[in-house]
Write an enzyme that holds these catalytic residues in place. Structure first.
Site, mmCIF file in Angstrom:
data_model
loop_
_atom_site.group_PDB
_atom_site.id
_atom_site.type_symbol
_atom_site.label_atom_id
_atom_site.label_comp_id
_atom_site.label_asym_id
_atom_site.label_seq_id
_atom_site.Cartn_x
_atom_site.Cartn_y
_atom_site.Cartn_z
ATOM 1 N N ASP A 65 0.821 -1.214 0.000
ATOM 2 C CA ASP A 65 0.000 0.000 0.000
ATOM 3 C C ASP A 65 0.861 1.274 0.000
ATOM 4 O O ASP A 65 0.724 2.122 0.862
ATOM 5 C CB ASP A 65 -0.903 -0.058 1.247
ATOM 6 C CG ASP A 65 -1.825 1.126 1.365
ATOM 7 O OD1 ASP A 65 -2.336 1.594 0.326
ATOM 8 O OD2 ASP A 65 -2.034 1.600 2.504
ATOM 9 N N ASN A 96 7.058 -7.266 6.672
ATOM 10 C CA ASN A 96 5.805 -6.672 7.132
ATOM 11 C C ASN A 96 4.624 -7.524 6.688
ATOM 12 O O ASN A 96 4.461 -7.791 5.484
ATOM 13 C CB ASN A 96 5.642 -5.262 6.564
ATOM 14 C CG ASN A 96 4.342 -4.616 7.034
ATOM 15 O OD1 ASN A 96 4.199 -4.318 8.223
ATOM 16 N ND2 ASN A 96 3.395 -4.410 6.125
ATOM 17 N N GLU A 97 3.842 -7.939 7.640
ATOM 18 C CA GLU A 97 2.567 -8.630 7.413
ATOM 19 C C GLU A 97 2.613 -9.749 6.387
ATOM 20 O O GLU A 97 1.832 -9.758 5.431
ATOM 21 C CB GLU A 97 1.487 -7.613 7.001
ATOM 22 C CG GLU A 97 1.204 -6.563 8.027
ATOM 23 C CD GLU A 97 -0.008 -5.702 7.685
ATOM 24 O OE1 GLU A 97 -0.614 -5.914 6.617
ATOM 25 O OE2 GLU A 97 -0.344 -4.825 8.477
ATOM 26 N N ASN A 126 0.449 -5.392 13.826
ATOM 27 C CA ASN A 126 -0.318 -4.327 13.185
ATOM 28 C C ASN A 126 -1.790 -4.667 13.389
ATOM 29 O O ASN A 126 -2.193 -5.809 13.137
ATOM 30 C CB ASN A 126 -0.027 -4.267 11.684
ATOM 31 C CG ASN A 126 1.426 -3.903 11.398
ATOM 32 O OD1 ASN A 126 2.167 -3.523 12.301
ATOM 33 N ND2 ASN A 126 1.813 -4.003 10.133
ATOM 34 N N TYR A 138 -6.004 -3.198 13.054
ATOM 35 C CA TYR A 138 -6.936 -2.175 12.565
ATOM 36 C C TYR A 138 -8.369 -2.415 13.024
ATOM 37 O O TYR A 138 -9.302 -2.205 12.259
ATOM 38 C CB TYR A 138 -6.832 -2.079 11.041
ATOM 39 C CG TYR A 138 -5.517 -1.438 10.610
ATOM 40 C CD1 TYR A 138 -5.414 -0.064 10.515
ATOM 41 C CD2 TYR A 138 -4.392 -2.213 10.340
ATOM 42 C CE1 TYR A 138 -4.215 0.540 10.152
ATOM 43 C CE2 TYR A 138 -3.189 -1.623 9.971
ATOM 44 C CZ TYR A 138 -3.108 -0.245 9.882
ATOM 45 O OH TYR A 138 -1.922 0.358 9.528
ATOM 46 N N GLU A 159 1.529 -0.888 14.079
ATOM 47 C CA GLU A 159 0.609 -0.131 13.225
ATOM 48 C C GLU A 159 -0.770 -0.207 13.833
ATOM 49 O O GLU A 159 -1.242 -1.285 14.197
ATOM 50 C CB GLU A 159 0.505 -0.742 11.809
ATOM 51 C CG GLU A 159 1.639 -0.430 10.883
ATOM 52 C CD GLU A 159 1.400 -0.953 9.462
ATOM 53 O OE1 GLU A 159 0.236 -1.012 9.024
ATOM 54 O OE2 GLU A 159 2.397 -1.308 8.812
ATOM 55 N N TRP A 205 0.084 4.306 12.766
ATOM 56 C CA TRP A 205 0.161 4.299 11.300
ATOM 57 C C TRP A 205 -0.670 5.440 10.777
ATOM 58 O O TRP A 205 -1.859 5.413 10.937
ATOM 59 C CB TRP A 205 -0.326 2.961 10.733
ATOM 60 C CG TRP A 205 -0.060 2.844 9.267
ATOM 61 C CD1 TRP A 205 -0.968 3.010 8.252
ATOM 62 C CD2 TRP A 205 1.196 2.544 8.649
ATOM 63 N NE1 TRP A 205 -0.345 2.833 7.041
ATOM 64 C CE2 TRP A 205 0.986 2.551 7.260
ATOM 65 C CE3 TRP A 205 2.483 2.293 9.142
ATOM 66 C CZ2 TRP A 205 2.008 2.314 6.348
ATOM 67 C CZ3 TRP A 205 3.495 2.048 8.238
ATOM 68 C CH2 TRP A 205 3.255 2.053 6.855
HETATM 69 C C1 BDP Z 1 -1.242 -2.264 6.858
HETATM 70 C C2 BDP Z 1 0.019 -2.208 6.012
HETATM 71 C C3 BDP Z 1 0.352 -0.782 5.560
HETATM 72 C C4 BDP Z 1 -0.892 -0.117 5.022
HETATM 73 C C5 BDP Z 1 -1.938 -0.098 6.108
HETATM 74 C C6 BDP Z 1 -3.210 0.622 5.675
HETATM 75 O O1 BDP Z 1 1.113 -2.730 6.714
HETATM 76 O O2 BDP Z 1 1.376 -0.816 4.605
HETATM 77 O O3 BDP Z 1 -0.644 1.170 4.530
HETATM 78 O O4 BDP Z 1 -2.265 -1.429 6.404
HETATM 79 O O5 BDP Z 1 -4.066 -0.033 5.098
HETATM 80 O O6 BDP Z 1 -1.805 -3.516 6.868
HETATM 81 O O7 BDP Z 1 -3.329 1.822 5.879
#
Ligand code: BDP
Length: 601
Positions: free
Chosen positions: A175, A409-410, A465, A467, A502, A547
């Site tokens: 991304d 990463n991930e 990470n 979300y 993140e 993030w």
């Molecule tokens: C995470 C990724 C990062 C993305 C972020 C996003 O590590 O690179 O920019 O999500 O979606 O999973 O903002």
């Protein structure tokens, strides 16, 4: 690998500036490497080429681009060792000088060099670089196959789509915008023909003194000597043989936000090199991450090398600004997501006391069972992963700011858990073996089905990470807190330090809402308040890196409105609401001893 240096024995010329440039096609055109370009335009180096010109064809380019410039070498320097050094060319480079290939390099984020043969030098040397920006399953970062990129796991089977011919292009499985070109400085380095080729410095802190050891590699057998100078330039250890240990009494330690650097002057024959170093220790003890024996709390960011016009090109002024904003917001650290950053940035962090986790460009990895062409690509990728890890450690091993390595990463480590584990075990061992300071190693994880994952347990410090409240439970912070709590409960059983590398929500600067709806600055702020209220409950959570530091460019698509807007700062570095919140929060969280009792436990 030593950084170019100008001193009493060495000279460096910066070859940055306006180069001749032209876009090419998908196959290498050797003519563009051998003779002056027939049709060219000016392009600035170092910088990505994509956003320097007002035309889509640069932004969407797929394949080769060619750069050329001429340079002359003063006659009196021709008897010296001459080395051309590229800080980074994304992603693959082929370099020719006066019609002859001198070096090629795979990977867009680490330096490479070519020694010049004085016999092939002319008065006006023609330096040509072919840059290939293509990514696929074999590259790091990873490029997708078209179907998967455009339609995910459910390729369509309806006529109109199947019949459509799509021109070849890059489909990043990551991304951030695939900025390419000669992204970092190009130097011509001049040094004696018998020279110091590498230096590794390690130190051990004892009671009241430090034992320091410098390993020096030389171009031929011989003895190098080392003198050590303190920050004020006083010589505190004299003429020690390289390889032997020397003692520094009452050393000044390198500390986060309180950096202290010594300089080792290494001399060998007619050569010398000044290597800065810091004395500090890193240790993982139970659920704590110790710097100089004290429990450290990471406050900071995942970042990008990303800016208007220069793209991913090196921008020293912007780096200074970013570090200054980190101090303003009371942060103490960042991760070089998702690739090794410019060496100049790490040197700045050494000076400023900013703690860094260095990451390889391994982003977008999966481990399917494959055969044929796909298997070949995946095998190549695995080889490149080892190479890039070795190159990164060789470049960055002496930086006191670097306290840990991130292997990737991930990665998708739950699709094929055993295979992923085997893959990362090899890399984990390699990193420990290669790093003279044996820093902690991690794999930054993000697995929805985290109980299936077998990679994270390899990490010395668990990095996650997450979300919840954005990609999962968007707009529902109560649900987000529950999910975060459940995950923290699960990871508490690992008895290791864990940090969130993140978490975040997009906020378009200037969008406000009294009810804190998604994409508003208020939602971003409330998102962080909610998740932090969970993180604060767990003693083994030793850090929070949000993030992202700033908004950044990504590939265009329906998920992004003019890029990723999860920055606490806009792309031009203006603070959003949440930046003020973190400034206050982090102002109240000390670098050391957060969540500890009065015994520091
Ligand atoms: C995470 C990724 C990062 C993305 C972020 C996003 O590590 O690179 O920019 O999500 O979606 O999973 O903002």
């Amino acid at each position: 690998m030593l950084y170019p240096q100008m001193n009493e024995k060495r000279t460096v010329f910066d070859l940055g500036g306006l180069w001749d440039f032209c876009l090419g096609g998908e196959s290498l055109d050797k003519k563009c490497l051998a003779v002056p370009l027939e049709k060219s335009e000016k392009m600035f180096v170092p910088a990505s080429y994509n956003d320097q010109k007002a035309d889509k064809k640069y932004r969407e380019h797929y394949g080769y681009a060619y750069y050329q410039r001429r340079f002359s070498v003063p006659n009196e320097l021709k008897s010296k060792r001459l080395v051309l050094r590229f800080g980074a060319v994304a992603h693959n480079a082929e370099v020719w000088l006066n019609g002859k290939r001198i070096v090629s390099h795979t990977g867009g984020f680490l330096p490479f060099e070519a020694e010049l043969d004085p016999l092939f030098l002319e008065e006006q040397n023609l330096l040509c670089v072919a840059v290939d920006n293509r990514i696929d399953l074999s590259t790091l970062p990873v490029g997708n196959e078209i179907k998967k990129a455009m339609f995910g796991d459910a390729p369509p089977d309806f006529e109109s789509v199947l019949k459509t011919k799509i021109k070849n292009k890059n489909y990043p499985n990551f991304d951030f915008f695939n900025y390419c070109g000669i992204n970092r400085p190009v130097f011509l380095c001049v040094m004696p023909t018998e020279y110091i080729s590498d230096i590794s410095i390690v130190s051990e802190i004892k009671d009241g003194f430090a034992v320091v050891k410098a390993d020096v590699s030389l171009s031929k057998k011989g003895n190098a000597k080392i003198s050590v100078f303190d920050k004020e330039g006083r010589e505190i250890a004299r003429g020690v043989d390289a390889g032997s240990e020397f003692i520094i009494e009452n050393p000044h330690l390198w500390e986060p936000n309180n950096a202290y650097l010594y300089t080792a002057k290494v001399t060998f024959g007619d050569d010398c090199y000044y290597q800065k170093f810091g004395i500090r220790s890193i240790e993982i003890k139970g659920e704590k991450f110790l710097i100089n024996g004290k429990p450290f709390y990471f406050k900071g960011f995942g970042k990008h090398e990303d800016s208007e016009t220069r793209g991913r090109g090196y921008d020293g002024a912007l780096n200074v600004k970013d570090i200054s904003l980190m101090k303003w917001i009371n942060a103490n650290s960042f991760r070089t997501s998702h690739y090794p950053y410019a060496e100049e940035m790490l040197s700045l962090c050494d000076e400023e006391g900013i703690v860094v986790i260095g990451e390889t460009p391994a982003v977008g990895l999966a481990f399917p069972d494959a055969d044929g062409e796909v298997k070949k690509k995946l095998d190549l990728r695995s080889l490149r992963h080892k190479e890039v890890l070795s190159e990164m450690i060789a470049r960055d091993k002496n930086h006191p700011c670097v306290v840990a390595w991130s292997l990737a990463n991930e990665p998708d480590s739950t699709g094929n858990p055993e295979k992923a584990r085997e893959y990362f075990k090899t890399l984990y061992d390699l990193a420990h073996r290669l790093d003279p300071q044996s820093r902690p190693v991690t794999v930054v994880a993000c697995n929805n089905d985290y109980v299936k994952d077998k990679v994270t347990e390899l990490s010395d410090i668990i990095c996650l990470n997450r979300y919840y409240g954005w990609y999962i439970f968007a707009g529902d912070l109560d649900a987000a807190k529950q999910a975060m709590t459940a995950e923290m409960e699960y990871f508490s059983k690992f008895c290791k330090p864990l940090m969130i590398t993140e978490y975040g929500a997009d906020a378009a600067a200037g969008i406000h809402s009294v009810t804190a709806n998604t994409f508003s600055e208020e939602y971003q702020l409330e998102f962080y308040e909610a998740i932090n209220s969970v993180l604060d409950k767990y003693g083994f959570v030793v850090g929070e890196q949000v993030w992202n530091f700033a908004d950044f460019a990504t590939v265009q698509g329906v998920m992004r409105v003019d890029g990723n807007k999860k920055g606490l700062f806009t792309r031009d570095r203006r603070p959003k609401l949440a930046a003020h919140y973190f400034r206050k929060r982090w102002g109240e969280i000390p670098d050391f001893g957060y969540k500890c009792n009065n015994k520091g436990e």
